[in-house]
Design a protein around this motif. Structure first.
Motif, PDB file in Angstrom:
ATOM      1  N   ARG A 148      -2.269  13.303   1.888  1.00  0.00           N
ATOM      2  CA  ARG A 148      -1.902  13.876   0.592  1.00  0.00           C
ATOM      3  C   ARG A 148      -0.399  13.857   0.346  1.00  0.00           C
ATOM      4  N   ILE A 149       0.397  14.002   1.372  1.00  0.00           N
ATOM      5  CA  ILE A 149       1.843  14.095   1.201  1.00  0.00           C
ATOM      6  C   ILE A 149       2.547  12.884   1.789  1.00  0.00           C
ATOM      7  N   PHE A 182       6.031   8.339   0.886  1.00  0.00           N
ATOM      8  CA  PHE A 182       5.117   9.267   0.238  1.00  0.00           C
ATOM      9  C   PHE A 182       3.741   8.645   0.036  1.00  0.00           C
ATOM     10  N   ALA A 183       2.736   9.500   0.168  1.00  0.00           N
ATOM     11  CA  ALA A 183       1.342   9.082   0.003  1.00  0.00           C
ATOM     12  C   ALA A 183       1.006   8.926  -1.482  1.00  0.00           C
ATOM     13  N   PRO A 184      -0.146   8.315  -1.791  1.00  0.00           N
ATOM     14  CA  PRO A 184      -0.503   8.061  -3.194  1.00  0.00           C
ATOM     15  C   PRO A 184      -0.498   9.302  -4.076  1.00  0.00           C
ATOM     16  N   ARG A 210       4.451  12.025  -9.529  1.00  0.00           N
ATOM     17  CA  ARG A 210       5.717  11.595 -10.120  1.00  0.00           C
ATOM     18  C   ARG A 210       5.484  10.618 -11.266  1.00  0.00           C
ATOM     19  N   ILE A 211       4.457   9.794 -11.157  1.00  0.00           N
ATOM     20  CA  ILE A 211       4.109   8.909 -12.273  1.00  0.00           C
ATOM     21  C   ILE A 211       3.682   9.738 -13.481  1.00  0.00           C
ATOM     22  N   LEU A 239      -0.025   2.016  -3.976  1.00  0.00           N
ATOM     23  CA  LEU A 239       0.297   2.044  -5.402  1.00  0.00           C
ATOM     24  C   LEU A 239      -0.969   2.040  -6.247  1.00  0.00           C
ATOM     25  N   ASP A 240      -1.939   1.208  -5.897  1.00  0.00           N
ATOM     26  CA  ASP A 240      -3.187   1.139  -6.659  1.00  0.00           C
ATOM     27  C   ASP A 240      -3.888   2.489  -6.653  1.00  0.00           C
ATOM     28  N   ARG A 241      -3.919   3.139  -5.510  1.00  0.00           N
ATOM     29  CA  ARG A 241      -4.566   4.450  -5.424  1.00  0.00           C
ATOM     30  C   ARG A 241      -3.799   5.483  -6.248  1.00  0.00           C
TER      31      ARG A 241
END
Length: 628
Positions: free
Chosen positions: A565-566, A144-146, A152-153, A180-182
């Motif tokens: 995006r996805i 999955f993309a950012p 989900r975060i 993850l950073d993004r």
């Protein structure tokens, strides 16, 4: 266990006694005296007075029973050329150490931990470590993309995120840390810390809120198992929603442990010391249930495979894994076997390996087409078993339960409902339909242990999504029929979620991404039949008036936009610019008609479309795979 009819009828006539009996396969801190609490119906609770720890049942009890030296997990990674085998004792110790590390970060009972890892043993370690201390894990598929990770975060609001420096897809190394950073940058909720597993292929530069996995574990004391209520949440797993917002399926501790342990013997015929290889990803429900929790609860050996079924280095990898580890039951998606068949149509690679210990091939996640069934059956000369279930259900609804009684196979059907699942087919008015007539496939409440209990922080959405269409029933979202012999035939989805290679993806999310492009006036994404992946998404866009750019340039940008995006898992590689979309006179886009035209069916051209461009685009490439 007795014959199928006897076992199924026992589960229907006296579910209290049936599931209390199944619960005896689990070690409890406080054994339940009640199986079902329906006082809050339609919210049902299983084993409400029981207390247990799922990690203890998956690891510690097998060590205490004297089987600590038995292989628990094998990590086979042809993409890195590495192999690691974890005994039950070693896996318990590593899980206890990481659980202690999480506890030192302030993670405790009820706190959420998002896990964004590739197919490495540490993914299972992190999941089990959360279960050990009562934290709630939420695994996010590494493809999955950012933006999807950020969604989900924000919903799970984790205290800690666990990730890696990189993942590996075929010959490509994918840096995870920038993703993850993004995602953290996009998310409104900011996790307190990120724990990063450094992989030698691409180490990551750590920031002020990042911690190195190895350093953290080295300084942490091992954590003991925390007893949990059977109704406490074990994990959140997000599934595609039709509004663009993912739905967080909540799984409980007690019901899930009981159901999975029972299913390992009854459905897959796997017991202590035997080996199961599930070719999936821990980011999906199959990976949760039958790579990590199910095999370990049963005291079996599970194979965690990092790679694809073909191309690393050849189409014989699944056969090699089955031979090397004495696999008894293999479980994957039909897409994997279509890919293997495409590269090795004669099955020559299978002949290179000793598959004498392979007894069953289970396939799920999408409809099993008859040609793939026939090819695999002839090649392996073992039962090839289709079965049907969902992220929401946690374990199979319909299957051929070889551990109880193997039934004759009917190609196109996953066979009959498993004990605990009261499957019906209803018409639009909620009335049962005759045998052989298609309708909405539903399950009479209460759902058995192991199924979702609600959606995370959204009881209302749980009710509206699953329980409101038919009073007293769970709506599966699939349509189909039941024949005179009680065999279930699942014919397709009734909503806009499509099934790409066993991954359920929302066309609504893809449409949202396409619509964000500044040149797009309106769009539609449909799932069309594909010989390899079962379904693939196809996009159609109408550009805004006055747009002077070349369609091909815009189409390429849109494909990249959806991927960003996805994620690559969306597989949207075909976007066509058209003059208009087929609509009803009230303006509703006729997606069902579009799907029919795209699959080569004799659909009439809608009168609302006076330009042939959309029809030509839909028919591009000829009819789809209609073997079913």
């Amino acid at each position: 266990m007795g014959m199928y009819e006897d076992v199924f009828r026992a589960s229907m006539d006296d579910p209290e006694a049936f599931w209390l009996g199944a619960a005896e396969g689990i070690d409890w801190d406080v054994a339940p005296r009640r199986a079902l609490d329906s006082s809050g119906a339609p919210f049902h609770r299983w084993f409400p007075d029981g207390r247990l720890n799922v990690c203890f049942n998956a690891l510690d009890r097998h060590v205490e029973a004297g089987r600590g030296d038995q292989p628990a997990l094998v990590h086979d990674s042809p993409v890195t050329g590495t192999l690691r085998t974890y005994s039950y004792a070693r896996l318990r110790d590593e899980v206890a150490a990481f659980a202690g590390a999480l506890a030192q970060l302030g993670v405790g009972r009820g706190d959420r931990v998002v896990i964004y890892l590739p197919m490495v043993p540490e993914a299972a370690v992190a999941m089990l470590a959360c279960a050990r201390i009562g934290a709630v894990h939420s695994v996010v598929f590494g493809g999955f993309a950012p933006r999807e990770l950020a969604l989900r975060i924000d919903d799970a609001t984790p205290k800690v995120v666990v990730s890696a420096s990189c993942g590996i897809e075929g010959k490509r190394v994918i840096p995870y840390k920038p993703l993850l950073d993004r995602a953290v940058e996009l998310a409104s909720h900011k996790p307190e810390k990120s724990v990063i597993l450094q992989r030698p292929q691409t180490p990551a530069e750590l920031g002020p809120d990042d911690l190195d996995w190895a350093d953290l574990v080295a300084a942490a004391p091992p954590a003991a198992c925390v007893p949990m209520s059977a109704n406490d949440p074990l994990y959140i797993l997000y599934t595609s929603g039709t509004t663009g917002k993912p739905k967080g399926v909540v799984r409980d501790c007690g019901g899930y442990a009981v159901a999975l342990h029972w299913s390992m013997g009854a459905v897959y015929d796997i017991g202590p010391g035997e080996t199961m290889f599930t070719g999936s990803d821990v980011g999906w429900v199959v990976g949760h249930s039958y790579i990590v929790y199910g095999p370990l609860l049963a005291g079996a050996t599970t194979v965690l495979y990092e790679g694809k079924p073909v191309g690393t280095p050849d189409a014989g990898q699944f056969w090699r894994v089955a031979a090397d580890y004495g696999v008894k039951t293999m479980f994957t998606a039909p897409t994997a076997f279509r890919a293997i068949r495409k590269e090795d149509p004669e099955g020559a690679r299978a002949a290179d390996h000793d598959l004498s210990r392979l007894r069953y091939l289970f396939l799920a996640g999408e409809r099993l087409d008859p040609e793939t069934y026939r090819w695999a059956s002839a090649l392996l000369d073992v039962p090839v078993i289709d079965h049907w279930w969902q992220t929401e259900t946690g374990w199979p609804i319909v299957a051929n339960p070889v551990g109880i009684e193997a039934a004759p196979v009917k190609p196109g059907s996953p066979t009959r409902p498993l004990p605990g699942w009261d499957v019906r087919v209803l018409d639009a008015a909620g009335k049962p339909v005759p045998a052989g007539v298609d309708g909405a496939i539903v399950v009479r409440l209460p759902l058995p242990p192991g199924a979702l209990t609600t959606l995370w922080k959204d009881d209302e959405r749980y009710l509206s999504s699953y329980l409101s269409a038919y009073d007293g029933y769970y709506l599966t979202g699939d349509s189909g029929h039941i024949d005179d012999d009680g065999y279930v035939f699942v014919m397709g989805r009734t909503d806009d979620v499509i099934n790409v290679a066993g991954h359920r993806l929302s066309t609504g999310s893809m449409e949202e991404a396409l619509a964000a492009h500044p040149d797009v006036a309106e769009c539609a994404v449909i799932g069309v039949a594909d010989a390899l992946k079962g379904q693939v998404p196809r996009g159609f866009v109408v550009l805004k008036a006055g747009t002077a750019r070349e369609p091909g340039e815009v189409e390429a940008e849109l494909v990249r936009l959806v991927r960003e995006r996805i994620g690559a898992v969306a597989s949207l590689k075909d976007v066509a610019v058209v003059a208009a979309l087929p609509k009803t006179r009230s303006g509703k886009i006729l997606r069902k008609t579009m799907r029919g035209i795209a699959d080569g069916l004799d659909e009439p051209v809608p009168s609302t479309v006076d330009d042939a461009s959309v029809i030509d685009a839909l028919r591009r490439g000829g009819p789809g795979d209609r073997t079913s």
